[in-house]
Design an enzyme around this catalytic site. Structure first.
Site, PDB file in Angstrom:
ATOM      1  N   GLU A 281       3.181  53.430 -60.949  1.00 20.56           N
ATOM      2  CA  GLU A 281       4.379  53.455 -60.094  1.00 20.56           C
ATOM      3  C   GLU A 281       4.030  53.867 -58.665  1.00 20.56           C
ATOM      4  OE1 GLU A 281       6.765  52.021 -61.429  1.00 20.56           O
ATOM      5  OE2 GLU A 281       6.090  52.186 -63.504  1.00 20.56           O
ATOM      6  N   HIS A 284       2.687  50.998 -56.729  1.00 14.98           N
ATOM      7  CA  HIS A 284       3.767  50.118 -56.266  1.00 14.98           C
ATOM      8  C   HIS A 284       4.348  50.558 -54.918  1.00 14.98           C
ATOM      9  CE1 HIS A 284       4.536  47.242 -59.395  1.00 14.98           C
ATOM     10  NE2 HIS A 284       4.898  48.106 -60.314  1.00 14.98           N
TER      11      HIS A 284
HETATM   12 ZN   LIG Z   1       5.319  48.015 -62.389  1.00 19.34          ZN
END
Ligand SMILES: [Zn+2]
Length: 829
Positions: A281, A284
Site C-alpha cells: 500500500e 502505491h
Molecule cells: Zn494494490
C-alpha cells in the site's frame, strides 16, 4: 443512517454545446443544483429545469433552459442518501466494546464508488484538488487524506475542515470517523506516521505496524528517490472491510487481521503478511497515487508494481525472512498455475465499464503474473537501470496519468533496451511458454511452445522473448524464435530459469539430463527458488500429460533432506494434489497418509514442538507445516501432543501462535464436541481477528456433516459471521472432503442470499472459482454446471464460470488418466 452533503465543482466544459451537464452518481438523490458560468461579462447563473437521477446509468443529468457552451463553470449540488451495509461508498463498520455495540463510518471508493458518496466525475484521469469538510457527531475521531486544518464544535455537531489534497483521482479519496485511538511516530524526513484502531483494541496491537509503517516509508523514499508528497500517512484497521487493504492517499485502510499484531499472540506468517501488505500500500502512494493509470485497463500497472515492491521492501526490512523466495512460492505459483488454464485473460485487458473491473481483479493475473513479469524485467535490465527509469517516470508524470508505454519509455531510456516489445509480448497475450531443453554433450537445443494444462488447446503460433537465466556462460540473454541451437564450451549440465525469475516452465527432455538435475536438488546444489520451481514444474508437466503423476511423487524422494520452508510449501502442495485421487479411490487415503508421515518425519524430528534458541522465522513456520502434515497422517504422537496443547490452552496456558491452528483443529477433526463448542464461543467473543480466523480454520476442519450444517446456518447472520469472512468459511467447508456435500447444497440453496449480499463485492466473483477448485469428479462437474451454467449472463461471474468449467474438465481428465500410475506408485512406496 443517512447522510447529506453539498459538492461544489469548478472546471471547464469542453466539447459540443448542449442543454445538459452529466455527472456520475449512484444511489444518491440530488436534490438541488446550481450552474454558474464565469466569463468576461462576469458570473451568470443558468437555470436548471430538471434534475434527472439515472441510477441504472450511474449518472445525474442537469437539464438547462439555455445552451451550455464551452467555458469555465461552477456547479453546486446538494444530495442525500441512506448509509447501507455494502462495503462500498460510505459504509458502517461494526464492533463491540464491552457490551456496547458501536460503529465507525468509513469509505471504500475504488474502483467507482466515490459516486456513491457525492456527484463527481468519477474516473481516474479526472484528477482534482479536493477540499473536504465533514460534519459529524462530537467527540469522535475524524480522519481524511490530509491533516485537519480546523475543527469546531457547536450545536451538538463537530465540523472538521481538512487541508486541500494534492491533485488526485476520486477513487483515492477517503475518510474514517468514530471512536478510535492511535500511536504515532515521525520518519527521518519528518512525515507523521500513525496507526489507528477502534477503542475496543489494545494500544500494544499498534506497535508492530508503527515500526513497519515508518521504516517502509523511509525505504520507498530512498528507493524511488522521490519524497512522499504528503505531510502524514495514517494506517487504519477497520472491523469490516471487503478486500485486504486500500491505498487511499495518506489514509490507508486495512482489515484488522492485516494491521494489528498482538505481542506473543500473532503468528510469524501473519507478521509477514502485515509487512507485505503495508509495503504494497505504501508503494502505491507513488505508483498509483502520484502517477495514476489513465483508465482501468492499465490497472495491472498499479497492482503488479505494488505486488513486487511489497515483497522487495519486506526483504529489505527483514532480510532473514527470505521474502523473495516467498514471492516465487506464492505469487509465482499462483500466476503460472492460473495462466495454464485455456481462456484465461492476459494481464492487460480492455475494460469498457467499471462494473467489469471486479472480474478483472483476478489476483493471480493482475497482481501475481504482472508482478512476476515486472520482477523478470527488473532482473533482465538490472536494478540500477530499473531505479533510474522509475525516477524518470515519477518526475515526468507526477500528479498525472499514464499508460504502460510511458513506463517502458522511461525504463528504455535508463537501460538502453527496447522494453516495449519485450513486455508487450508477455502482457497483451495470455499464457506462457514451456522451454524444452535437449543437451547432448556440448550440443544444446532449446525449443519453445505455448503451455496449457490441456495441450490440445494451445496456440501453436505463439512465441515469447524468453530470458534464459542460464547456468552455462555463452548462451544469449534471451530467445524469441521457435528454436535455438548452441554449442557450449563444456558439457556441464545446463539449467535454465535460474532463481525461478522467469514466468515459464522448463522441460529437460532426456532421462539423463532430468536425473542430473534431480541429483542437483538432492545435493542442494540449486537454490531454494530453483528447487521449489522444479517440483512445481514437474507437477504441472504431469498434469498436462507430459509425464505420469507418479513420476512427480517419485521426485519427492530427492527432497527427503529438504529444510527450506518455501520449498516445503510446494512439497505440501504436491501432496495435497495427490489427495485429489482419493475422490476416485478411497483406499488410497491410508497409503497417502503413510507416505506423508514418512516424508515429514525427519523435519518433525529436527524441529520438535518447542522453539529452538536462535532458530529462523522460516523454521518456526516449517515446524507448523510438517507437524500439520503428520497430524493429517494420523501420527499418534503428534495427534496426542496437539490434544495435550489444546487441553492446556483451555486451562489458560498460551499456545505458540504458529501452532495454534494445528492445536485447534486436531481435536475438532477427531470429533471432540466440547472442543467444537469451545472454539465456536472463542470465535464469537474474541476481539483478535487472527484468533477468530484460526478458530474458523479449525471449526471448518470438522468431519461431522451435522457440525458443518450448524456452521453454515450461521453464515447469513452478521452477528455471528462478518460478511467480509463468509467466503472464507464457505471455501474451507467446500475443500473439506467430509463436509463438501453439505457445503455445496448450502451454496446452491442460498445463492440468492449470496447474490443480494455480495453482488457489488469482489468476493462475489470468487464464488465460482472456489467451487471449481474443489471439484475432482464427474459428479461435481455436473453439480458445477447445474449451479452456474444459468448464471453466465452475469458479467461479474461469466469469466470465472468459464474458467471453472475448463479447470474442472482438465483436472478430472488428469485424475482419470493418472489414477492407475498413482495407485501403482503408492502400492510400491
Ligand atoms: Zn494494490
Amino acid at each position: 443512517m443517512r447522510f447529506s452533503g453539498t459538492v461544489v465543482l469548478q472546471g471547464r466544459k469542453v466539447g459540443r454545446p448542449s442543454q445538459r451537464i452529466t455527472l456520475h452518481q449512484h444511489d444518491l438523490k440530488v436534490t438541488s443544483a446550481k450552474i454558474v458560468k464565469h466569463d468576461k461579462k462576469g458570473d451568470q447563473e443558468l437555470a436548471v429545469t430538471r434534475i434527472n437521477n439515472q441510477d441504472t446509468l450511474n449518472e445525474v443529468r442537469l437539464h438547462t433552459e439555455s445552451m451550455v457552451y464551452p467555458g469555465e463553470y461552477t456547479l453546486e449540488l446538494a444530495f442525500e442518501a441512506p448509509i447501507t451495509d455494502g462495503m462500498t461508498g460510505i459504509y458502517p463498520c461494526y464492533f463491540k466494546e464491552g457490551e456496547t455495540e458501536k460503529k465507525l463510518l468509513a469509505t471504500q471508493f475504488e474502483s467507482h464508488h466515490a459516486r456513491e458518496a457525492f456527484p463527481c466525475i468519477d474516473e481516474p484521469e479526472a484528477k482534482a484538488v479536493f477540499n473536504m469538510t465533514l460534519v459529524t457527531r462530537p467527540g469522535v475521531t475524524v480522519l481524511g487524506n490530509t491533516p485537519v486544518k480546523e475543527q469546531t464544535a457547536a450545536d451538538g455537531k463537530l465540523t472538521t475542515v481538512f487541508e486541500p489534497t494534492p491533485r488526485m483521482s476520486s477513487y483515492l479519496l477517503a475518510f474514517v470517523t468514530g471512536d478510535m485511538h492511535s500511536k504515532s511516530t515521525k520518519t527521518a524526513r519528518g512525515t507523521e506516521v500513525s496507526i489507528w484502531t477502534t477503542t475496543a483494541q489494545p494500544a500494544e496491537a499498534l506497535d508492530f505496524a508503527l515500526d513497519v509503517g515508518k521504516r517502509a516509508l523511509e525505504y520507498f523514499e530512498d528507493y524511488y528517490g522521490v519524497p512522499y508528497p504528503l505531510s502524514k500517512v495514517d494506517h487504519v484497521a477497520l472491523p469490516d472491510f471487503s478486500s485486504g487493504a486500500m491505498e487511499n492517499w495518506g489514509l490507508i485502510t486495512y482489515r484488522e487481521r492485516i494491521l494489528l499484531a498482538y505481542p506473543g499472540e500473532t503468528a510469524q506468517s501473519t507478521l509477514e503478511h502485515i509487512v507485505m501488505v503495508m509495503s504494497h500500500e505504501l508503494s502505491h502512494q507513488w505508483f498509483g497515487n502520484l502517477v495514476t493509470m489513465k483508465w482501468w485497463d492499465d490497472l495491472w500497472l498499479n497492482e503488479s508494481f505494488a505486488e513486487v515492491m511489497g515483497y522487495q521492501a519486506t526483504d529489505a526490512l527483514f532480510p532473514d525472512w527470505h521474502a523473495l523466495d516467498m514471492f516465487v512460492a506464492g505469487e509465482g505459483l499462483s500466476a503460472i498455475r492460473r495462466d495454464a488454464i485455456a481462456g484465461v485473460q492476459p494481464v492487460k485487458t480492455a475494460v469498457h465499464h467499471p462494473d467489469e473491473i471486479s472480474s478483472l481483479f483476478d489476483p493471480s493475473i493482475v497482481y501475481a503474473k504482472g508482478g512476476r513479469l515486472l520482477r523478470m524485467l527488473q532482473q533482465y535490465i538490472g536494478d540500477d537501470a530499473f531505479r533510474a527509469g522509475l525516477k524518470l517516470y515519477f518526475e515526468a508524470h507526477a500528479y498525472g496519468n499514464t499508460e504502460g508505454r510511458d513506463l517502458w519509455e522511461a525504463l528504455g531510456k535508463a537501460s538502453g533496451k527496447d522494453i516495449a516489445s519485450f513486455m508487450d509480448a508477455w502482457l497483451t497475450r495470455s499464457g506462457f511458454p514451456m522451454v524444452t531443453v535437449t543437451q547432448d554433450g556440448p550440443k544444446i537445443t532449446l525449443t519453445q511452445e505455448h503451455f496449457l494444462e490441456d495441450p490440445a488447446k494451445a496456440d501453436p503460433g505463439r512465441l515469447w522473448p524468453v530470458p534464459l537465466f542460464a547456468s552455462l556462460p555463452g548462451l544469449p540473454d534471451s530467445f524469441d524464435k521457435r528454436e535455438l541451437s548452441h554449442t557450449a564450451a563444456a558439457a556441464d549440465t545446463l539449467t535454465l530459469n535460474g532463481g525461478a525469475l522467469g514466468h515459464y516452465l522448463v522441460r529437460y527432455a532426456g532421462d539423463a539430463h532430468r536425473q542430473a538435475v534431480t541429483d542437483m536438488v538432492r545435493g542442494q546444489k540449486l537454490g531454494e527458488a530453483d528447487r521449489l520451481w522444479l517440483l512445481n514444474s514437474g507437477s504441472m508437466l504431469a498434469r498436462a500429460g507430459y509425464e505420469p503423476y507418479g513420476a512427480v511423487l517419485g521426485m519427492l524422494d530427492a527432497y527427503t533432506d529438504e529444510t527450506s520452508e518455501p520449498v516445503w510449501d510446494i512439497m505440501a502442495l504436491v501432496l495435497g494434489e495427490s489427495r485429489r485421487f482419493i475422490d476416485h479411490d478411497e483406499s488410497l487415503e491410508a497409503r497417502i497418509k503413510q507416505f506423508t508421515d514418512k516424508l515429514a518425519a525427519p523435519q518433525v524430528a529436527r524441529l520438535g514442538w518447542e522453539a529452538i534458541a536462535g532458530e529462523s522465522n522460516a523454521d518456526e513456520k516449517l515446524r507448523a507445516l510438517v507437524l500439520g502434515l503428520s497430524a493429517y497422517a494420523d501420527n499418534e504422537a503428534v495427534v496426542a501432543k496437539a490434544k495435550e496443547l489444546f487441553a492446556a490452552y483451555k486451562g489458560g496456558t498460551p499456545l505458540p501462535a504458529e501452532l495454534r491452528t494445528l492445536a485447534f483443529s486436531v481435536p475438532v477433526k477427531t470429533g471432540d464436541a466440547e472442543a467444537f463448542d469451545f472454539l465456536l464461543n472463542l470465535h464469537d467473543t474474541t476481539q483478535n481477528a487472527e484468533l477468530r480466523s484460526d478458530a474458523c480454520d479449525a471449526l471448518t476442519a470438522t468431519r461431522d456433516p451435522g457440525h458443518a450444517e450448524q456452521l453454515l446456518a450461521r453464515l447469513t447472520n452478521p452477528k455471528f459471521v462478518k460478511p467480509q469472512d463468509v467466503d472464507h468459511w464457505l471455501v474451507y467447508l467446500l475443500r473439506n472432503r467430509y463436509t463438501r456435500a453439505v457445503a455445496w447444497d448450502w451454496l446452491a440453496a442460498n445463492w440468492s442470499w449470496l447474490e443480494t449480499t455480495f453482488k457489488n463485492d469482489k468476493s462475489y466473483d470468487y464464488l465460482p472459482r472456489y467451487a471449481a477448485s474443489c471439484a475432482n469428479t464427474r459428479e461435481y462437474q455436473q453439480k458445477f454446471r447445474d449451479l452456474f451454467e444459468g448464471k453466465m449472463d452475469q458479467p461479474a461471474l461469466k469469466r470465472n464460470i468459464q474458467l471453472g468449467m475448463e479447470e474442472i474438465e482438465t483436472r478430472v481428465k488428469w485424475l482419470e488418466r493418472d489414477l492407475a500410475a498413482v495407485q501403482k506408485f503408492f502400492a510400491a512406496s
